[in-house]
Enzyme design. Structure first.
Site, PDB file in Angstrom:
ATOM      1  N   CYS A 303       0.960  -1.218   0.075  1.00  0.00           N
ATOM      2  CA  CYS A 303       0.005   0.089   0.049  1.00  0.00           C
ATOM      3  C   CYS A 303       0.970   1.283  -0.047  1.00  0.00           C
ATOM      4  CB  CYS A 303      -0.873  -0.171   1.247  1.00  0.00           C
ATOM      5  SG  CYS A 303      -0.186  -0.504   2.647  1.00  0.00           S
ATOM      6  N   GLU A 400      -4.049   3.404  -8.144  1.00  0.00           N
ATOM      7  CA  GLU A 400      -3.165   2.204  -7.306  1.00  0.00           C
ATOM      8  C   GLU A 400      -2.767   1.158  -8.183  1.00  0.00           C
ATOM      9  OE1 GLU A 400      -4.486   0.443  -3.756  1.00  0.00           O
ATOM     10  OE2 GLU A 400      -2.349   0.964  -2.815  1.00  0.00           O
TER      11      GLU A 400
HETATM   12  P1  NAI Z   1     -10.437  -5.792  -0.821  1.00  0.00           P
HETATM   13  O1  NAI Z   1     -10.599  -4.388  -0.092  1.00  0.00           O
HETATM   14  O2  NAI Z   1     -11.652  -6.410  -1.530  1.00  0.00           O
HETATM   15  O3  NAI Z   1      -9.915  -6.969   0.142  1.00  0.00           O
HETATM   16  C1  NAI Z   1      -9.413  -6.783   1.415  1.00  0.00           C
HETATM   17  C2  NAI Z   1     -10.079  -7.473   2.361  1.00  0.00           C
HETATM   18  O4  NAI Z   1     -11.364  -6.998   2.805  1.00  0.00           O
HETATM   19  C3  NAI Z   1     -10.228  -8.937   2.219  1.00  0.00           C
HETATM   20  O5  NAI Z   1      -9.975  -9.606   3.371  1.00  0.00           O
HETATM   21  C4  NAI Z   1     -11.685  -9.160   1.614  1.00  0.00           C
HETATM   22  O6  NAI Z   1     -12.036 -10.379   1.970  1.00  0.00           O
HETATM   23  C5  NAI Z   1     -12.277  -8.064   2.651  1.00  0.00           C
HETATM   24  N1  NAI Z   1     -13.541  -7.688   1.914  1.00  0.00           N
HETATM   25  C6  NAI Z   1     -14.050  -7.781   0.470  1.00  0.00           C
HETATM   26  N2  NAI Z   1     -15.196  -7.139   0.539  1.00  0.00           N
HETATM   27  C7  NAI Z   1     -15.600  -6.538   1.869  1.00  0.00           C
HETATM   28  C8  NAI Z   1     -16.758  -6.014   2.274  1.00  0.00           C
HETATM   29  N3  NAI Z   1     -17.725  -5.791   1.420  1.00  0.00           N
HETATM   30  N4  NAI Z   1     -16.873  -6.022   3.612  1.00  0.00           N
HETATM   31  C9  NAI Z   1     -16.022  -6.440   4.540  1.00  0.00           C
HETATM   32  N5  NAI Z   1     -14.766  -6.892   3.932  1.00  0.00           N
HETATM   33  C10 NAI Z   1     -14.622  -6.961   2.594  1.00  0.00           C
HETATM   34  O7  NAI Z   1      -8.995  -5.740  -1.885  1.00  0.00           O
HETATM   35  P2  NAI Z   1      -8.888  -6.606  -3.230  1.00  0.00           P
HETATM   36  O8  NAI Z   1     -10.265  -6.749  -4.006  1.00  0.00           O
HETATM   37  O9  NAI Z   1      -8.228  -7.941  -2.799  1.00  0.00           O
HETATM   38  O10 NAI Z   1      -8.054  -5.863  -4.134  1.00  0.00           O
HETATM   39  C11 NAI Z   1      -8.268  -4.674  -4.812  1.00  0.00           C
HETATM   40  C12 NAI Z   1      -7.294  -3.637  -4.791  1.00  0.00           C
HETATM   41  O11 NAI Z   1      -7.508  -3.011  -3.384  1.00  0.00           O
HETATM   42  C13 NAI Z   1      -5.839  -3.864  -4.940  1.00  0.00           C
HETATM   43  O12 NAI Z   1      -5.654  -4.345  -6.544  1.00  0.00           O
HETATM   44  C14 NAI Z   1      -5.203  -2.960  -4.388  1.00  0.00           C
HETATM   45  O13 NAI Z   1      -5.168  -1.759  -5.173  1.00  0.00           O
HETATM   46  C15 NAI Z   1      -6.180  -2.714  -2.921  1.00  0.00           C
HETATM   47  N6  NAI Z   1      -5.770  -3.433  -1.991  1.00  0.00           N
HETATM   48  C16 NAI Z   1      -4.748  -2.490  -0.760  1.00  0.00           C
HETATM   49  C17 NAI Z   1      -4.499  -2.904   0.180  1.00  0.00           C
HETATM   50  C18 NAI Z   1      -3.598  -2.031   1.063  1.00  0.00           C
HETATM   51  O14 NAI Z   1      -2.779  -2.783   1.700  1.00  0.00           O
HETATM   52  N7  NAI Z   1      -3.796  -0.856   1.224  1.00  0.00           N
HETATM   53  C19 NAI Z   1      -4.574  -4.337   0.378  1.00  0.00           C
HETATM   54  C20 NAI Z   1      -5.202  -5.209  -0.625  1.00  0.00           C
HETATM   55  C21 NAI Z   1      -5.580  -4.696  -1.928  1.00  0.00           C
END
Ligand code: NAI
Ligand code: MG
Length: 491
Positions: A303, A400
């Protein structure tokens, strides 16, 4: 020595030889065929399961649970019971003993965890081994030290635990994010329901064995696996007092909307589009290493990745040339090989997102550079990429990418660097490279970013707070600041 030298005064680059494979053995990891949820100190059979794979080979590793709202409800009930049955009332010095034990067991089992982390997530073993595991253990050690000193951390404010914390973490640093979430929560006397990301559940499930070894009282930490539906069930559960989320900005915003007016505490650690700013008086070779570390570390799934490089115009050409040459030496491949620098992309979905954004960069008119690189046939891979001739308006400068893709922009004066660096909806981190201390301070005061690194990048330490401005989220993790989200100060 002669064969190392290149004409034209260029830095010597070893040529004509390659590293022999040096794979770390998988034997230390013992996977079960099927995992349930860890609730109240017991393994509960999961009603629904899905398969988790290795992104480097697409090979199935195990079946894991997709927790239903009923299963989440059981986990919250177990956490509530453990909170009321003594954990919250335990003297801090007693709670600390459990955290110290967990930290020591993580150190003892570090190799097993590192191999499993690389297997399930695709990151190079040298990173799991040298970064994720030591930092995860350090986090438990650090917060163990605070557990009996909360009254000193917040004098005259009567700190008390919040209750049950629902914690939702991403796939880029699975065990480390677990440590960032669980250590401060339980040090402060809360109990936890944690959900790892759907693509990387296995180290969190192995961590349940550590909890048992440490004899942590049942229900203090509960782990349920599943995708966003399970995450949403945790967010919506009435019995949860606090949500800690790390992940995408979209989901973060949805959670914030969902919790508005509920009185639940919330911290969000979301995305970033960090500026790594290189001034012409810096140590250039050192900066190149920092740039490479900033964007290719962990395949750019970071991130706080330094995804926008701002090069001062006077050094733009030598900097880009050195950078391209350095890229040729990056080894992409088997995450379990000890010589690998860049491992597998975490999932097919993430690979698709990277490809789409890279395509948009080409279409909008940026120049792409990718070093010669042979990618494995199976699995998810992306060649380390540099874009030059990037305008601030391009998607690759705005969004990002979360992959090994760097966008290079330029500037002339410190003011211009600052304006361009802050021209983003995000504000998680930044890097400044210059020999001038006064300029570092001038920039650091004006950059709208939670962390500013000077003449280094991606340095982490449990004592130092981490978190964002603007759409990168709010709340701090790490350091004394990291205790606050897990405490209430009312009477
Ligand atoms: P995401 O935000 O969907 O997933 C992160 C976590 O949130 C996972 O455990 C997922 O199961 C959970 N999640 C998903 N939808 C949810 C909901 N409605 N309510 C509660 N929890 C929920 O991220 P994703 O789809 O894996 O990645 C998409 C983009 O997000 C990546 O390409 C990146 O740009 C960004 N990202 C940023 C991160 C960071 O460290 N700031 C980490 C992961 C992704
Ligand atoms: Mg998502």
């Amino acid at each position: 020595m002669a064969e190392l030298e290149r004409p034209g005064g260029r830095t010597p680059v070893p040529a004509g030889w390659t590293y022999a494979p040096a794979p770390e053995s998988r034997d230390i990891v013992h996977l079960r065929e099927r995992y349930g949820h860890f609730i109240g100190g017991e393994w509960i059979e999961a009603a629904e399961t899905y398969e988790t794979i290795s992104p480097a080979s697409e090979e199935p590793l195990a079946a894991v649970g997709q927790a239903t709202p009923e299963e989440v409800d059981r986990a919250v009930a177990a956490a509530r019971t453990a909170f009321a049955d003594g954990w919250s009332a335990l003297p801090g010095s007693e709670r600390a003993k459990y955290l110290f034990r967990i930290a020591r067991i993580l150190q003892e089992r570090a190799r097993e965890f590192a191999v499993l982390e690389s297997l399930n997530g695709g990151k190079p073993i040298k990173e799991s081994r040298d970064v994720d595991l030591p930092l995860a253990a350090a986090h438990f050690f650090y917060y163990a030290g605070w557990a009996d000193k909360l009254e000193y951390a917040f004098p005259n404010r009567r700190p008390k635990p919040v209750g049950v914390a629902g914690q939702i973490i991403p796939w880029n640093f699975p065990l480390l994010m677990l440590a960032w979430k669980i250590a401060p929560a339980i040090a402060c006397g809360n109990t936890v329901v944690l959900k790892p990301a759907e693509t990387t559940p296995l180290t969190a499930l192995l961590f349940c064995e550590v909890l048992r070894q440490a004899e942590l009282p049942p229900g203090v930490v509960n782990i349920v696996t599943g995708d966003g539906r399970t995450g949403a069930a945790i967010v919506e559960h009435e019995g949860v007092d606090k949500i800690a989320f790390t992940g995408s900005t979209d989901v973060g915003k949805a959670i914030q909307r969902r919790l508005a007016g509920s009185g639940k505490k919330l911290t969000l650690e979301l995305g970033g589009k960090a500026a790594n700013i290189v001034f012409d008086d810096c140590a250039l070779d050192q900066a190149v290493e920092g740039i490479v570390n900033g964007i290719y570390f962990n395949q750019g799934h970071v991130c706080c990745a330094g995804s926008r490089l701002f090069a001062q115009e006077s050094i733009y050409e030598p900097l880009v040339e050195k950078l391209k040459r350095r890229l040729e030496t990056l080894r992409v491949g088997d995450p379990l090989d000890k010589n690998t620098d860049v491992g597998a992309i975490n999932s097919a979905m993430q690979l698709e997102k990277i490809r789409e954004l890279v395509e948009s960069g080409r279409e909008e008119g940026a120049q792409i550079y990718q070093p010669p690189c042979t990618l494995p046939e199976k699995g998810y891979w992306f060649t380390p990429t540099v874009f030059t001739d990037v305008a601030q308006s391009y998607r690759i400068a705005q969004e990002e990418i979360f992959g090994p893709v760097l966008s290079v922009l330029t500037f002339r004066t410190p003011d211009e660097a600052l304006e361009k660096a802050n021209n983003t909806p995000y504000g998680l981190s930044a890097g400044v490279w210059t020999e001038k201390g006064s300029r570092i301070l001038w920039m650091a005061q004006r950059l709208r970013a939670g962390v500013v690194w000077a003449n280094t990048y991606n340095r982490f330490d449990p004592t130092s707070p981490f978190g964002g401005y603007k759409e990168s989220g709010f709340g701090r993790e790490g350091g004394r600041h990291g205790l606050e989200p897990y405490l209430r100060f009312d009477e």
